[in-house]
Design an enzyme around this catalytic site. Structure first.
Site, PDB file in Angstrom:
ATOM      1  N   TYR A 151       0.819  -1.219   0.000  1.00 22.07           N
ATOM      2  CA  TYR A 151       0.000   0.000   0.000  1.00 22.07           C
ATOM      3  C   TYR A 151       0.854   1.270   0.000  1.00 22.07           C
ATOM      4  O   TYR A 151       0.352   2.358   0.229  1.00 22.07           O
ATOM      5  CB  TYR A 151      -0.893  -0.030   1.246  1.00 22.07           C
ATOM      6  CG  TYR A 151      -2.093   0.885   1.223  1.00 22.07           C
ATOM      7  CD1 TYR A 151      -3.193   0.597   0.419  1.00 22.07           C
ATOM      8  CD2 TYR A 151      -2.148   2.012   2.036  1.00 22.07           C
ATOM      9  CE1 TYR A 151      -4.314   1.417   0.417  1.00 22.07           C
ATOM     10  CE2 TYR A 151      -3.264   2.836   2.051  1.00 22.07           C
ATOM     11  CZ  TYR A 151      -4.346   2.531   1.236  1.00 22.07           C
ATOM     12  OH  TYR A 151      -5.451   3.332   1.237  1.00 22.07           O
ATOM     13  N   LYS A 158      -2.076   9.426   1.037  1.00 17.62           N
ATOM     14  CA  LYS A 158      -3.052   9.672   2.097  1.00 17.62           C
ATOM     15  C   LYS A 158      -2.420  10.470   3.237  1.00 17.62           C
ATOM     16  O   LYS A 158      -3.076  11.327   3.853  1.00 17.62           O
ATOM     17  CB  LYS A 158      -3.601   8.343   2.619  1.00 17.62           C
ATOM     18  CG  LYS A 158      -4.395   7.543   1.599  1.00 17.62           C
ATOM     19  CD  LYS A 158      -5.678   8.242   1.202  1.00 17.62           C
ATOM     20  CE  LYS A 158      -6.548   7.347   0.336  1.00 17.62           C
ATOM     21  NZ  LYS A 158      -7.843   7.976  -0.002  1.00 17.62           N
TER      22      LYS A 158
END
Length: 249
Positions: A151, A158
């Site tokens: 990720y 993010k």
């Protein structure tokens, strides 16, 4: 439920998953809601029909928020249709699953352009038609703060969103515009089902979460909705984690 009649909202990535749940929640409270989408016109039309059935003067606006040179078209259409924007929800997200040591330019640019930079540019485009007391809410995930295998590129984008939330909150505070972020844990959406090793991750999350299950889009939407109401007027620059206690362990 707080009354949002007379308010105009824009939800990017608003025709599926968390974005759609947020759009419906805002419409139920009386807001006129525009949903941005890119790929599925059918999903957009279905979402608009649901919003209109709730009494919302709703529209769908097609645009890839990662194409920054075309981003102004969303806000041109908002200005022409409504003349104002009270609530901006930056939800659209995209990325390539990869480990940090395997990130290339494509993976980096896709996540940063579509997630972090698009959030910043949306606020810059929107701010001149947002009156005092408006609300901005971005969406993040636990990969911004915790390691999630594969990720890396998305998680970094993010983290950038969460930091931008702080800077924007401070700079827009003189205009009484609140800017906050909601970070969802493992929320069971179609988008997450393409994650590598989804089944194994699902089982592990259920095991580690104190409530013994995964979250739903409506549960994230409820927190986003709260941040769009006057009850949240003394909250700004914050990232609120909605994960059923998963990150406590």
């Amino acid at each position: 439920m707080q009354d949002l009649k007379g308010k105009v909202a824009l939800v990017t990535g608003g025709t599926k998953g968390i974005g759609k749940a947020v759009a419906l929640r805002l419409a139920k409270a009386g807001a006129d809601v525009a949903v941005n989408y890119f790929r599925s016109r059918d999903a957009a039309e279905r979402t608009v029909a649901e919003l209109q059935a709730l009494g919302s003067n709703a529209i769908a606006i097609r645009s890839n928020v990662g194409k920054h040179e075309l981003l102004h078209k969303i806000f041109d259409e908002m200005r022409a249709k409504y003349g104002r924007l009270d609530i901006l929800i930056s939800n659209a997200a995209l990325g390539i699953y990869t480990e940090a040591m395997k990130i290339d330019d494509k993976a980096w640019d896709l996540s940063m352009h579509t997630n972090a930079q698009a959030f910043l540019l949306c606020v810059q485009h929107a701010q001149d038609m947002m009156p005092e007391g408006s609300r901005i809410v971005s969406l993040s995930s636990l990969g911004s703060q915790r390691y999630i295998d594969g990720y890396a590129a998305i998680g970094v984008s993010k983290a950038a969103i969460e930091t931008l939330t702080k800077y924007l909150a401070f700079e827009l505070a003189p205009r009484r515009i609140n800017v906050n972020c909601v970070s969802g844990g493992f929320i069971d959406t179609d988008a997450l089902k393409v994650f590598p090793s989804y089944d194994e991750m699902f089982k592990e999350v259920v095991k580690r979460t104190p409530f013994g299950r995964v979250g739903t889009p409506d549960e994230v939407a409820g927190v986003v909705f709260f941040l769009c109401t006057d009850d949240s007027r003394w909250i700004t620059g914050q990232t609120i984690i909605v994960d059923g206690g998963y990150s406590l362990a």
